[in-house]
Design a protein around this motif. Sequence first.
Motif, PDB file in Angstrom:
ATOM      1  N   VAL A  61      12.046  41.189  53.423  1.00 49.65           N
ATOM      2  CA  VAL A  61      10.737  40.684  52.990  1.00 49.65           C
ATOM      3  C   VAL A  61      10.395  41.205  51.603  1.00 49.65           C
ATOM      4  O   VAL A  61       9.912  40.457  50.738  1.00 49.65           O
ATOM      5  CB  VAL A  61       9.646  41.062  54.019  1.00 49.65           C
ATOM      6  N   GLY A  62      10.634  42.486  51.353  1.00 50.15           N
ATOM      7  CA  GLY A  62      10.344  43.054  50.033  1.00 50.15           C
ATOM      8  C   GLY A  62      11.185  42.418  48.938  1.00 50.15           C
ATOM      9  O   GLY A  62      10.671  42.101  47.856  1.00 50.15           O
ATOM     10  N   LEU A  63      12.464  42.212  49.209  1.00 53.60           N
ATOM     11  CA  LEU A  63      13.309  41.556  48.208  1.00 53.60           C
ATOM     12  C   LEU A  63      12.910  40.104  47.989  1.00 53.60           C
ATOM     13  O   LEU A  63      12.960  39.603  46.859  1.00 53.60           O
ATOM     14  CB  LEU A  63      14.781  41.654  48.620  1.00 53.60           C
ATOM     15  N   ALA A  64      12.495  39.427  49.064  1.00 54.24           N
ATOM     16  CA  ALA A  64      12.028  38.040  48.915  1.00 54.24           C
ATOM     17  C   ALA A  64      10.742  37.984  48.092  1.00 54.24           C
ATOM     18  O   ALA A  64      10.554  37.074  47.264  1.00 54.24           O
ATOM     19  CB  ALA A  64      11.815  37.407  50.283  1.00 54.24           C
ATOM     20  N   LEU A  65       9.848  38.947  48.299  1.00 59.99           N
ATOM     21  CA  LEU A  65       8.623  38.993  47.497  1.00 59.99           C
ATOM     22  C   LEU A  65       8.929  39.261  46.024  1.00 59.99           C
ATOM     23  O   LEU A  65       8.315  38.666  45.129  1.00 59.99           O
ATOM     24  CB  LEU A  65       7.672  40.056  48.035  1.00 59.99           C
ATOM     25  N   LEU A  66       9.861  40.159  45.757  1.00 58.79           N
ATOM     26  CA  LEU A  66      10.245  40.408  44.363  1.00 58.79           C
ATOM     27  C   LEU A  66      10.849  39.161  43.721  1.00 58.79           C
ATOM     28  O   LEU A  66      10.527  38.824  42.573  1.00 58.79           O
ATOM     29  CB  LEU A  66      11.234  41.568  44.292  1.00 58.79           C
ATOM     30  N   ALA A  67      11.718  38.469  44.444  1.00 62.39           N
ATOM     31  CA  ALA A  67      12.325  37.248  43.907  1.00 62.39           C
ATOM     32  C   ALA A  67      11.264  36.180  43.685  1.00 62.39           C
ATOM     33  O   ALA A  67      11.285  35.479  42.665  1.00 62.39           O
ATOM     34  CB  ALA A  67      13.408  36.738  44.847  1.00 62.39           C
ATOM     35  N   GLY A  68      10.327  36.056  44.617  1.00 61.53           N
ATOM     36  CA  GLY A  68       9.236  35.091  44.444  1.00 61.53           C
ATOM     37  C   GLY A  68       8.350  35.441  43.265  1.00 61.53           C
ATOM     38  O   GLY A  68       7.872  34.558  42.542  1.00 61.53           O
ATOM     39  N   GLY A  69       8.113  36.718  43.056  1.00 63.91           N
ATOM     40  CA  GLY A  69       7.314  37.142  41.909  1.00 63.91           C
ATOM     41  C   GLY A  69       7.994  36.834  40.592  1.00 63.91           C
ATOM     42  O   GLY A  69       7.359  36.377  39.640  1.00 63.91           O
TER      43      GLY A  69
END
Length: 97
Positions: A61-69
């Motif tokens: 989830v954290g990596l997905a949020l970083l990629a989305g950001g």
Amino acid sequence: MQTESFFEWLGEALGAALRHLVEGLGGLFGSIARAGASFLEGLSRTLGMNPTLLGFVALVVGLALLAGGVRALLKRAFVSGAICLLLGLWVLSWLIQ
């Protein structure tokens, strides 16, 4: 009498072939599972996190949020990009303590 021995031989041959197939697939899937477990253990040890399912879900989830950001910043959506980056960093910092 000859027919019974033929079908007995055929059954034994088919059973032996199936047994070897199942043992081979069991060994293959067992080695894949051991490799995956070793990978996750090494990843969690390197990151300094607990090797639990919740920890790995939080990592994804954290990596997905970083990629989305990053994607949002590339689209010039600065507010949502900053929010996603901050949430991603917060999740990852909570995870890696």
